[in-house]
Motif scaffolding. Structure first.
Motif, PDB file in Angstrom:
ATOM      1  N   ASN A  10       0.853  -1.183   0.000  1.00  0.00           N
ATOM      2  CA  ASN A  10       0.000   0.000   0.000  1.00  0.00           C
ATOM      3  C   ASN A  10       0.896   1.242   0.000  1.00  0.00           C
ATOM      4  O   ASN A  10       1.525   1.548   1.006  1.00  0.00           O
ATOM      5  CB  ASN A  10      -0.892  -0.031   1.254  1.00  0.00           C
ATOM      6  CG  ASN A  10      -1.745   1.209   1.388  1.00  0.00           C
ATOM      7  OD1 ASN A  10      -1.837   2.022   0.463  1.00  0.00           O
ATOM      8  ND2 ASN A  10      -2.375   1.362   2.539  1.00  0.00           N
ATOM      9  N   LYS A  12      -0.014   4.278  -0.131  1.00  0.00           N
ATOM     10  CA  LYS A  12      -0.660   5.433   0.511  1.00  0.00           C
ATOM     11  C   LYS A  12      -0.477   6.665  -0.382  1.00  0.00           C
ATOM     12  O   LYS A  12      -0.531   6.530  -1.600  1.00  0.00           O
ATOM     13  CB  LYS A  12      -0.122   5.610   1.942  1.00  0.00           C
ATOM     14  CG  LYS A  12      -0.197   4.282   2.725  1.00  0.00           C
ATOM     15  CD  LYS A  12       0.023   4.400   4.190  1.00  0.00           C
ATOM     16  CE  LYS A  12      -0.139   3.039   4.849  1.00  0.00           C
ATOM     17  NZ  LYS A  12      -0.056   3.046   6.303  1.00  0.00           N
ATOM     18  N   HIS A  95      -9.362   0.887   5.701  1.00  0.00           N
ATOM     19  CA  HIS A  95      -8.039   1.103   6.306  1.00  0.00           C
ATOM     20  C   HIS A  95      -8.205   2.076   7.471  1.00  0.00           C
ATOM     21  O   HIS A  95      -9.040   2.973   7.419  1.00  0.00           O
ATOM     22  CB  HIS A  95      -7.076   1.669   5.247  1.00  0.00           C
ATOM     23  CG  HIS A  95      -5.655   1.646   5.717  1.00  0.00           C
ATOM     24  ND1 HIS A  95      -5.162   2.576   6.608  1.00  0.00           N
ATOM     25  CD2 HIS A  95      -4.624   0.808   5.428  1.00  0.00           C
ATOM     26  CE1 HIS A  95      -3.885   2.294   6.845  1.00  0.00           C
ATOM     27  NE2 HIS A  95      -3.537   1.225   6.147  1.00  0.00           N
ATOM     28  N   GLU A 165      -4.790  -5.061  11.071  1.00  0.00           N
ATOM     29  CA  GLU A 165      -3.759  -4.031  11.176  1.00  0.00           C
ATOM     30  C   GLU A 165      -3.961  -3.251  12.475  1.00  0.00           C
ATOM     31  O   GLU A 165      -4.777  -2.310  12.517  1.00  0.00           O
ATOM     32  CB  GLU A 165      -3.864  -3.043  10.012  1.00  0.00           C
ATOM     33  CG  GLU A 165      -3.570  -3.635   8.657  1.00  0.00           C
ATOM     34  CD  GLU A 165      -3.030  -2.567   7.705  1.00  0.00           C
ATOM     35  OE1 GLU A 165      -2.065  -2.863   7.003  1.00  0.00           O
ATOM     36  OE2 GLU A 165      -3.540  -1.442   7.697  1.00  0.00           O
ATOM     37  N   ALA A 169       0.497  -0.274  15.354  1.00  0.00           N
ATOM     38  CA  ALA A 169       1.643  -0.911  14.677  1.00  0.00           C
ATOM     39  C   ALA A 169       1.912  -0.281  13.308  1.00  0.00           C
ATOM     40  O   ALA A 169       2.930  -0.567  12.682  1.00  0.00           O
ATOM     41  CB  ALA A 169       1.383  -2.414  14.516  1.00  0.00           C
ATOM     42  N   ILE A 170       0.993   0.572  12.856  1.00  0.00           N
ATOM     43  CA  ILE A 170       1.119   1.119  11.499  1.00  0.00           C
ATOM     44  C   ILE A 170       2.118   2.269  11.481  1.00  0.00           C
ATOM     45  O   ILE A 170       1.932   3.290  12.152  1.00  0.00           O
ATOM     46  CB  ILE A 170      -0.264   1.587  10.966  1.00  0.00           C
ATOM     47  CG1 ILE A 170      -1.198   0.386  10.839  1.00  0.00           C
ATOM     48  CG2 ILE A 170      -0.107   2.321   9.643  1.00  0.00           C
ATOM     49  CD1 ILE A 170      -2.615   0.744  10.410  1.00  0.00           C
ATOM     50  N   GLY A 171       3.181   2.074  10.731  1.00  0.00           N
ATOM     51  CA  GLY A 171       4.170   3.140  10.548  1.00  0.00           C
ATOM     52  C   GLY A 171       4.973   3.475  11.792  1.00  0.00           C
ATOM     53  O   GLY A 171       5.613   4.522  11.849  1.00  0.00           O
ATOM     54  N   GLY A 208       1.191  -3.879   9.501  1.00  0.00           N
ATOM     55  CA  GLY A 208       1.657  -3.014  10.592  1.00  0.00           C
ATOM     56  C   GLY A 208       3.124  -3.250  10.851  1.00  0.00           C
ATOM     57  O   GLY A 208       3.503  -4.207  11.511  1.00  0.00           O
ATOM     58  N   SER A 209       3.964  -2.382  10.239  1.00  0.00           N
ATOM     59  CA  SER A 209       5.425  -2.435  10.425  1.00  0.00           C
ATOM     60  C   SER A 209       6.054  -3.749   9.957  1.00  0.00           C
ATOM     61  O   SER A 209       7.031  -4.222  10.553  1.00  0.00           O
ATOM     62  CB  SER A 209       5.805  -2.147  11.892  1.00  0.00           C
ATOM     63  OG  SER A 209       5.496  -0.808  12.205  1.00  0.00           O
ATOM     64  N   LEU A 228       0.046  -7.004   4.461  1.00  0.00           N
ATOM     65  CA  LEU A 228      -0.280  -5.710   3.858  1.00  0.00           C
ATOM     66  C   LEU A 228       0.814  -4.756   4.339  1.00  0.00           C
ATOM     67  O   LEU A 228       0.917  -4.465   5.524  1.00  0.00           O
ATOM     68  CB  LEU A 228      -1.672  -5.245   4.300  1.00  0.00           C
ATOM     69  CG  LEU A 228      -2.172  -3.916   3.739  1.00  0.00           C
ATOM     70  CD1 LEU A 228      -2.089  -3.874   2.217  1.00  0.00           C
ATOM     71  CD2 LEU A 228      -3.611  -3.655   4.179  1.00  0.00           C
ATOM     72  N   VAL A 229       1.633  -4.332   3.399  1.00  0.00           N
ATOM     73  CA  VAL A 229       2.867  -3.613   3.724  1.00  0.00           C
ATOM     74  C   VAL A 229       2.743  -2.160   3.300  1.00  0.00           C
ATOM     75  O   VAL A 229       2.332  -1.882   2.171  1.00  0.00           O
ATOM     76  CB  VAL A 229       4.053  -4.262   2.968  1.00  0.00           C
ATOM     77  CG1 VAL A 229       5.372  -3.625   3.379  1.00  0.00           C
ATOM     78  CG2 VAL A 229       4.082  -5.774   3.178  1.00  0.00           C
ATOM     79  N   GLY A 230       3.101  -1.244   4.179  1.00  0.00           N
ATOM     80  CA  GLY A 230       3.064   0.174   3.832  1.00  0.00           C
ATOM     81  C   GLY A 230       4.437   0.664   3.413  1.00  0.00           C
ATOM     82  O   GLY A 230       4.877   0.458   2.280  1.00  0.00           O
ATOM     83  N   GLY A 231       5.147   1.289   4.348  1.00  0.00           N
ATOM     84  CA  GLY A 231       6.426   1.935   4.045  1.00  0.00           C
ATOM     85  C   GLY A 231       7.424   1.058   3.295  1.00  0.00           C
ATOM     86  O   GLY A 231       8.095   1.530   2.365  1.00  0.00           O
TER      87      GLY A 231
END
Ligand code: G3H
Length: 247
Positions: A10, A12, A95, A165, A169-171, A208-209, A228-231
């Motif tokens: 993701n 973002k 989200h 998520e 834990a997100i970011g 989440g991280s 589900l991966v962000g950064g």
């Protein structure tokens, strides 16, 4: 529903036309067909990326949200049909950055899930508790309510995923512990089987991280169907390490 491990990135509100090279690198660098890869770029990049990747790409594209109506006077919104038309085949719904940042209620998420499925998109429905809720012992109550109220009744036989998520834990670099993930997943399975029957096996993701150095540990947990991966999805080299960590 597929049991294939899904690694979803993701982006973002990140990425410009110049970032398309990162997707190309992911598509070229991933050769394990056992893993399903999805990238959720900002709306502006879905069509240009789909044109470059072509139809038989290993990377599925998705939107980060959609409206529940097909069209109309909804300034700034994008419909599920428009996402599909642009080349998306999946969509992230509910989200925490929509639930909290845009005050989006579960009932709206449920309408969006219906719209997504009608448009031919596979939804990833996100749920997660805040740190305050966890500290107050409300995690199960919050997750159960979000799940019950965000899922429409007519889901039998439909392809969808639930992503746990935890908001805290997100970011943050603070990944949930194995026990916390296993506990949340067993609750999710229980709530879904109570509603849709025991034959219904939801595909569950953790978010989440998730980073290259912790992905192996998360993805090997019993019942974890992907991440589900962000950064760490923004750079192909990091995202590929997570994809290669899948069992
Ligand atoms: O959608 C992705 C999640 O919000 C996780 O983001 P993160 O990997 O940057 O913590």
């Amino acid at each position: 529903m597929t049991s294939q491990t899904l690694i979803a990135g993701n982006w973002k509100m990140n990425g410009l036309l110049s970032s398309i090279d990162e997707v190309r690198a992911v598509a070229e660098g991933s050769c394990d067909n056992a893993v399903r890869i999805a990238i959720f770029p900002p709306y502006t990049l879905i069509h240009p990326i789909s044109q470059i990747l072509g139809h038989d790409s290993r990377v599925v594209l998705g939107g980060q949200d959609c409206h529940y109506e097909d069209y109309g006077a909804y300034t700034g919104d994008v419909s599920a049909h428009q996402l599909y038309d642009a080349g998306a085949r999946m969509v992230i719904l509910g989200h925490s950055e929509r639930r909290h940042g845009h005050k989006e209620p579960c009932e709206t998420v449920a309408l969006k899930v219906c719209a997504a499925l009608n448009a031919g998109l596979e939804p990833i429905i996100c749920i997660g508790e805040t740190l305050e809720q966890r500290k107050e012992g409300l995690t199960h109550a919050v997750l159960s309510k979000q799940l019950r109220d965000s899922l429409p009744d007519d889901l039998m036989g439909k392809a969808f995923h639930v992503a746990y998520e935890p908001v805290w834990a997100i970011g943050t670099g603070m990944i949930a512990t194995d026990d916390q993930i296993v506990d949340a997943f067993s609750l999710i399975r229980r709530v879904i089987s109570e509603r849709f029957g025991t034959d219904f096996k939801p595909h569950l993701l953790y978010g989440g991280s998730v980073k290259p150095d912790n992905a192996v540990d998360v993805l090997k947990l019993d019942g974890v169907g992907g991440a589900l991966v962000g950064g760490a999805s923004l750079k192909a080299k990091d995202f590929l390490k997570i994809i290669r960590a899948a069992p």
